[in-house]
Design a protein around this motif. Structure first.
Motif, short mmCIF file in Angstrom:
data_model
loop_
_atom_site.label_atom_id
_atom_site.label_comp_id
_atom_site.label_asym_id
_atom_site.label_seq_id
_atom_site.Cartn_x
_atom_site.Cartn_y
_atom_site.Cartn_z
N GLU A 173 0.83 -1.21 0.00
CA GLU A 173 0.00 0.00 0.00
C GLU A 173 0.86 1.26 0.00
OE1 GLU A 173 -3.59 2.03 2.66
OE2 GLU A 173 -2.80 0.04 3.14
N LYS A 177 0.84 4.25 -2.86
CA LYS A 177 0.66 5.67 -2.53
C LYS A 177 1.80 6.50 -3.09
CE LYS A 177 -2.08 5.04 1.68
NZ LYS A 177 -2.12 5.24 3.16
N GLU A 180 1.28 6.91 -6.77
CA GLU A 180 0.19 7.86 -7.02
C GLU A 180 0.67 9.30 -6.82
OE1 GLU A 180 -4.37 8.78 -5.45
OE2 GLU A 180 -3.26 7.03 -4.72
N SER A 181 1.45 9.52 -5.75
CA SER A 181 1.98 10.86 -5.49
C SER A 181 2.93 11.30 -6.61
CB SER A 181 2.71 10.88 -4.14
OG SER A 181 1.83 10.56 -3.08
#
Length: 268
Positions: A173, A177, A180-181
């Motif tokens: 996870e 993240k 995605e950032s």
């Protein structure tokens, strides 16, 4: 005596029938038969269909030679130490001409003893050569390397790799993240770059327009000559004459008063 002969004949016929049936074996379609004689593997391999063997001494072990599918999910560390879970589907088949050797050396549990460990080892070895992002961007290359390694491993045990399909790379996870950032930052940077280019283009357009206007003004100034000025003055005077109604003004703006002759004529 007569009935005894019938009984003996019946026994012989029944024995012959049993022996005949026991000497015939059928190998299903998509299989090969490994011939066993008192438990020992014989060199003979039976093709699909009807085959003959020695009754009670020989048995036949069918082995599937059609394409078989093995799905596996393996967790390993990438080159940049990210935990990656790879879901893969592997299609393989047994070499028809070597099923007796496979049975003799491995047995019927070749799937758990050979195929599954080979898939796990290949995935972990190849995953460790790439970073997490490279596993995604270079997926065909990763799949090809896993396929080559599996081909080598399975061929040692008389199996043929047909195809491999990496269905999914699953990451932690935290890594998702971070990706995605990063994508958001890249999109923002791209937008800022496009905005800057747009501003530059608009500024350049304004400069070009101003230069064009300045050039037009310069050309107009070059066209203004003494003759043109004199001509303009004549045009103004002509328009003034055309508008005059024939009456002189009664008052002038100078110091000398203007005499209205029409008034003097009325006095006379």
């Amino acid at each position: 005596m007569k009935y005894k002969k019938y009984v003996i004949s019946g026994v012989i016929v029944a024995a012959a029938l049993i022996l005949g049936l026991a000497s015939v074996t059928t190998v299903p379609s998509g299989y090969r038969g490994v011939l066993l004689q008192l438990g020992a593997v014989k060199p003979t391999i039976f093709d699909e269909g009807i085959n003959f063997k020695i009754p009670f001494l020989q048995t036949v072990q069918p082995m599937e030679v059609r394409v078989q599918k093995e799905e596996s999910s393996q967790t390993a560390a990438s080159k940049d130490l990210q935990i990656v879970t790879t879901n893969v589907a592997v299609n393989y088949s047994l070499e028809p001409g070597s099923v007796n050797k496979l049975y003799q050396q491995i047995g019927m549990d070749y799937r758990s003893r050979i195929v599954e460990p080979a898939i796990a080892e290949a995935l972990k070895a190849i995953t460790a050569k790439y970073t997490a992002e490279e596993l995604i961007s270079k997926r065909p290359e990763v799949s090809n390397e896993v396929k080559n390694m599996l081909t080598t491993k399975l061929s040692k045990y008389y199996m043929k790799l047909e195809d491999i399909n990496i269905k999914e790379f699953a990451f932690s996870e935290e890594f998702n993240k971070a990706i995605e950032s990063k994508q958001t930052a890249e999109q923002n940077a791209l937008k800022a770059k496009r905005d800057l280019e747009r501003v530059k283009i608009e500024a350049q357009q304004q400069i070009t327009q101003a230069s064009a206007e300045a050039e037009a003004l310069r050309l107009k100034k070059q066209e203004v000559t003494p003759e043109l000025i004199q001509l303009k003055q004549i045009e103004v005077q002509q328009k003034a004459v055309e508008k005059w109604d024939g009456h002189l003004p009664s008052v002038t703006g100078g110091a000398t008063p203007f005499i209205d002759f029409s008034t003097l004529e009325k006095k006379k």
